[in-house]
Write a protein that holds these residues in place. Structure first.
Motif: not given
Ligand code: HEM
Length: 215
Positions: A169, A129, A173, A200, A16, A9, A29, A124, A132-133
């Motif tokens: 999550k 991701g 982990r 990405n 990120h 992370r 967004l 991962y 999460s986001g």
């Protein structure tokens, strides 16, 4: 050494931020893009998840990647429903990968075939991701383009079989922390994770070029 989940992370943090603040993501967004851009992005995701999930059956019995393969994560059928909604029943005919997407999917396939620990890095980067986001993107997409809440168009972001993403999550982990890899191999996995982020970001860059802001 920190726990592996912390290491991966922390090591990918900078990238990120870069992915999150890329022009395409910011415009998406920020509600500044039309639904065509969202559809094109969703289409790119199809190629990535096709590569990730075509290998899942075979990797399920792999000692390194196997523990990460969980049916509740699988996204391809949700993506296909979203695409049918976004593009209509003929969605498959017009499906086209950007060169950056092709490169990304090819690297996923290569890891899946030859290097299960490298595949974990890609697994991962995407699934954690998305859990999460991804939820922020879903919320924004629903508001911007009027998709039904958690319905067609945003099913990719809805993990029906994961009622508690935070708990999932945490477990994930723990799996990372127990990965069957020595320290050197772990560092290679971290490097592959950075590569996954870069792949990405390259897709975002290409999408940003295809959908420059007119306003
Ligand atoms: C605008 C886009 C994005 C937003 C708003 C966003 C937001 C977030 C947030 C808030 C978290 C923290 C979740 C937590 O601590 O439990 C997170 C985690 C994560 N995100 Fe993103 N993200 C975005 C894009 C991406 C992209 C493009 C990728 C990679 C393809 C990605 C991969 C990850 C990963 C792997 C984690 C898990 C980190 C960890 O706890 O190990 N995110 N994201």
């Amino acid at each position: 050494m920190d726990s592996f989940s912390t290491l991966i992370r922390t090591a990918s943090h900078e990238q990120h931020v870069e992915a999150e603040t890329s022009t395409f993501m910011s415009d998406l967004l920020g509600g500044r893009l039309g639904v065509a851009a969202y559809a094109r992005y969703t289409e790119q995701l199809w190629f990535v998840y096709e590569a990730l999930e075509a290998a899942a059956g075979r990797l399920a019995s792999d000692p390194v990647a196997g523990p990460f393969i969980r049916p509740e994560l699988m996204r391809l059928s949700s993506l296909e429903r979203d695409l049918a909604h976004l593009r209509g029943p003929g969605w498959r005919t017009g499906l086209a990968a950007l060169p950056a997407t092709e490169e990304y999917a090819a690297r996923v396939r290569e890891c899946a075939e030859r290097w299960p620990a490298g595949y974990v890095a890609h697994h991962y980067t995407r699934y954690l991701g998305d859990l999460s986001g991804g939820q922020i993107i879903r919320d924004k997409a629903e508001r911007t383009w009027g998709f039904a809440k958690k319905g067609d168009g945003v099913r990719f972001y809805v993990f029906e079989s994961i009622p508690n993403p935070a708990a999932f999550k945490r477990e994930y982990r723990e799996l990372l922390d127990g990965i069957r890899a020595d320290d050197l191999e772990k560092l290679r996995v971290v490097a592959e994770c950075k590569r996954a982020f870069a792949l990405n970001t390259a897709v975002f860059r290409a999408l940003g070029e295809e959908f420059p802001l007119s306003a």
